[in-house]
Scaffold this motif. Structure first.
Motif, PDB file in Angstrom:
ATOM      1  N   GLY A 139      -1.590  -8.152 -32.698  1.00  0.00           N
ATOM      2  CA  GLY A 139      -0.606  -8.901 -34.120  1.00  0.00           C
ATOM      3  C   GLY A 139       0.552  -8.725 -33.409  1.00  0.00           C
ATOM      4  N   GLN A 140       0.382  -7.738 -32.492  1.00  0.00           N
ATOM      5  CA  GLN A 140       2.268  -8.108 -31.912  1.00  0.00           C
ATOM      6  C   GLN A 140       2.572  -9.123 -31.038  1.00  0.00           C
ATOM      7  OE1 GLN A 140       3.310  -4.534 -30.181  1.00  0.00           O
ATOM      8  NE2 GLN A 140       3.177  -2.667 -32.313  1.00  0.00           N
ATOM      9  N   ALA A 141       1.654  -9.702 -30.279  1.00  0.00           N
ATOM     10  CA  ALA A 141       1.710 -11.107 -29.248  1.00  0.00           C
ATOM     11  C   ALA A 141       1.463 -11.691 -30.140  1.00  0.00           C
ATOM     12  CB  ALA A 141       0.571 -10.960 -28.647  1.00  0.00           C
ATOM     13  N   VAL A 142       1.245 -12.180 -30.978  1.00  0.00           N
ATOM     14  CA  VAL A 142       0.859 -13.271 -32.305  1.00  0.00           C
ATOM     15  C   VAL A 142       2.193 -13.631 -32.893  1.00  0.00           C
ATOM     16  CG1 VAL A 142      -0.345 -13.709 -34.054  1.00  0.00           C
ATOM     17  CG2 VAL A 142      -1.974 -13.267 -32.150  1.00  0.00           C
ATOM     18  N   ASP A 143       2.822 -12.193 -33.383  1.00  0.00           N
ATOM     19  CA  ASP A 143       3.783 -12.241 -34.472  1.00  0.00           C
ATOM     20  C   ASP A 143       5.136 -12.257 -32.834  1.00  0.00           C
ATOM     21  OD1 ASP A 143       2.399 -12.222 -36.361  1.00  0.00           O
ATOM     22  OD2 ASP A 143       3.001  -9.226 -36.488  1.00  0.00           O
ATOM     23  N   GLY A 144       4.729 -12.206 -31.625  1.00  0.00           N
ATOM     24  CA  GLY A 144       5.874 -12.366 -31.128  1.00  0.00           C
ATOM     25  C   GLY A 144       7.450 -11.837 -30.827  1.00  0.00           C
ATOM     26  N   HIS A 145       6.549 -10.199 -31.656  1.00  0.00           N
ATOM     27  CA  HIS A 145       7.832  -8.655 -31.804  1.00  0.00           C
ATOM     28  C   HIS A 145       6.341  -7.958 -31.975  1.00  0.00           C
ATOM     29  CE1 HIS A 145       7.843  -9.190 -36.646  1.00  0.00           C
ATOM     30  NE2 HIS A 145       8.063  -9.914 -35.691  1.00  0.00           N
ATOM     31  N   ALA A 146       7.254  -6.113 -31.731  1.00  0.00           N
ATOM     32  CA  ALA A 146       6.267  -5.626 -32.835  1.00  0.00           C
ATOM     33  C   ALA A 146       7.038  -4.386 -33.631  1.00  0.00           C
ATOM     34  CB  ALA A 146       6.296  -4.271 -31.416  1.00  0.00           C
ATOM     35  N   ARG A 147       7.634  -4.664 -34.747  1.00  0.00           N
ATOM     36  CA  ARG A 147       8.213  -4.274 -35.603  1.00  0.00           C
ATOM     37  C   ARG A 147       7.558  -3.969 -36.709  1.00  0.00           C
ATOM     38  NH1 ARG A 147       9.705  -6.060 -41.586  1.00  0.00           N
ATOM     39  NH2 ARG A 147      11.701  -5.617 -42.158  1.00  0.00           N
ATOM     40  N   PRO A 148       7.681  -2.688 -37.072  1.00  0.00           N
ATOM     41  CA  PRO A 148       6.673  -1.560 -37.497  1.00  0.00           C
ATOM     42  C   PRO A 148       6.887  -2.227 -39.128  1.00  0.00           C
ATOM     43  CG  PRO A 148       9.182  -0.927 -37.635  1.00  0.00           C
ATOM     44  CD  PRO A 148       9.349  -1.732 -36.820  1.00  0.00           C
ATOM     45  N   GLY A 149       5.669  -2.187 -40.588  1.00  0.00           N
ATOM     46  CA  GLY A 149       4.947  -2.741 -41.218  1.00  0.00           C
ATOM     47  C   GLY A 149       6.502  -2.190 -42.254  1.00  0.00           C
ATOM     48  N   ARG A 150       6.844  -0.447 -41.651  1.00  0.00           N
ATOM     49  CA  ARG A 150       7.678   0.125 -43.072  1.00  0.00           C
ATOM     50  C   ARG A 150       8.877   0.762 -42.105  1.00  0.00           C
ATOM     51  NH1 ARG A 150       4.448   5.492 -43.907  1.00  0.00           N
ATOM     52  NH2 ARG A 150       6.385   6.446 -45.144  1.00  0.00           N
ATOM     53  N   ARG A 151      10.509   0.573 -42.795  1.00  0.00           N
ATOM     54  CA  ARG A 151      10.942   0.964 -42.636  1.00  0.00           C
ATOM     55  C   ARG A 151      11.699   1.976 -41.678  1.00  0.00           C
ATOM     56  NH1 ARG A 151      15.996   1.687 -46.879  1.00  0.00           N
ATOM     57  NH2 ARG A 151      14.897  -0.870 -47.550  1.00  0.00           N
ATOM     58  N   PRO A 152      12.096   1.971 -40.440  1.00  0.00           N
ATOM     59  CA  PRO A 152      12.344   3.554 -39.261  1.00  0.00           C
ATOM     60  C   PRO A 152      13.059   4.261 -40.436  1.00  0.00           C
ATOM     61  CG  PRO A 152      12.670   1.451 -38.561  1.00  0.00           C
ATOM     62  CD  PRO A 152      12.034   0.827 -40.049  1.00  0.00           C
TER      63      PRO A 152
END
Length: 289
Positions: free
Chosen positions: A142-155
């Motif tokens: 999923g991160q590769a498809v999206d192009g980033h590894a943004r978490p699903g929740r606010r850090p």
């Protein structure tokens, strides 16, 4: 099914082409099933290469028409001629961002060298828990498809000792949901009715004892008596698929007996050599035995 996205590709018939050695078919099947459960559509030789299909055309269409190629990295894949052709074609398709066109999943304790070493791989070596492996695979894909590894929740705020911690492999909730396309049985497929078991990664440094050898016996190709290499190749591929569906293991050795040619002419000898070399490469068999 995926459409555009960070890969910059137009909508396609399927999302991922699984590139693997026949010896790693269990891994390829588990990866494909896991991705299809999550809503992606895959193409995998074990399910989609049916009798009558041209192998080279199947490979070319799978690489060129998919959103990305997923290479299953193992010691078998290292020496796979067709596997090398597939991942190299994927790199050429997107030279600016090869990691977007080629995704790699390591399932064997081997060093990753050369051009493949420049791509961050999904590492399933030593991951014994099925749920953890599934989460890891889907999260990284999923991160590769999206192009980033943004978490699903606010850090959480780093200065707070009570900041919530999110597990790094928690699946992204934005992943696509299963659709009708991901289900079993679209035209021409051999997708199994039950989910494949997760292949346990071998322990690091463990010796792999082999207590049996599976032999493929090819009796008298006899080129020159109306038999053409392409026709024989399709017939053998179809037979191997039926044997595999019946539970037969992947061949470890190919034995050819009888007459290779009808008259021993240079043309017939060239046909026999090309045919046997191509078949050996498709089966990922070492020329030295």
């Amino acid at each position: 099914m995926m459409t555009d996205g960070q890969f910059g590709a137009p909508a396609r018939e399927f999302d991922f082409f699984i590139s693997y050695s026949p010896a790693d078919e269990r891994w390829a099947a588990w990866i494909a099933w896991t991705l299809e459960e999550a809503g992606y559509r895959t193409v995998v030789q074990a399910w989609d290469f049916v009798p009558g299909t041209n192998f080279i055309d199947f490979m070319d269409r799978g690489v060129s028409e998919s959103l990305a190629v997923i290479a299953v990295l193992s010691r078998h894949y290292e020496r796979s001629t067709y596997g090398r052709m597939e991942w190299q074609a994927a790199l050429r398709a997107s030279p600016e961002s090869p990691e977007r066109r080629l995704l790699t999943v390591r399932v064997d304790e081997i060093p990753i060298e050369g051009l493949l070493a420049t791509i961050t791989y999904v590492d399933l070596v030593g991951v014994a828990d099925t749920d953890a492996a599934r989460s890891l695979l889907l999260n990284r894909v999923g991160q590769a498809v999206d192009g980033h590894a943004r978490p699903g929740r606010r850090p959480g705020y780093p200065g707070s000792a009570t900041a919530p911690v999110r597990h790094p492999e928690q699946p992204n909730p934005a992943r696509p949901q299963p659709s009708a396309l991901a289900g079993p049985g679209w035209a021409g497929r051999r997708r199994p009715a039950r989910a494949p078991l997760y292949p346990q990664a071998a322990a690091v440094g463990a010796d792999r004892a082999q207590d049996a050898v599976t032999v493929l016996h090819l009796a008298g190709p006899d080129f020159g008596r109306g038999r053409e290499p392409d026709s024989l190749s399709r017939q053998i591929r179809g037979d191997l698929i039926m044997l595999r569906d019946a539970g037969a293991p992947v061949p470890d050795l190919m034995v050819v007996t009888g007459d290779l040619t009808a008259s021993g002419s240079p043309r017939e000898c060239d046909q026999a050599l090309s045919f046997l070399t191509a078949l050996r490469s498709q089966l990922d068999l070492s020329p030295s035995g």
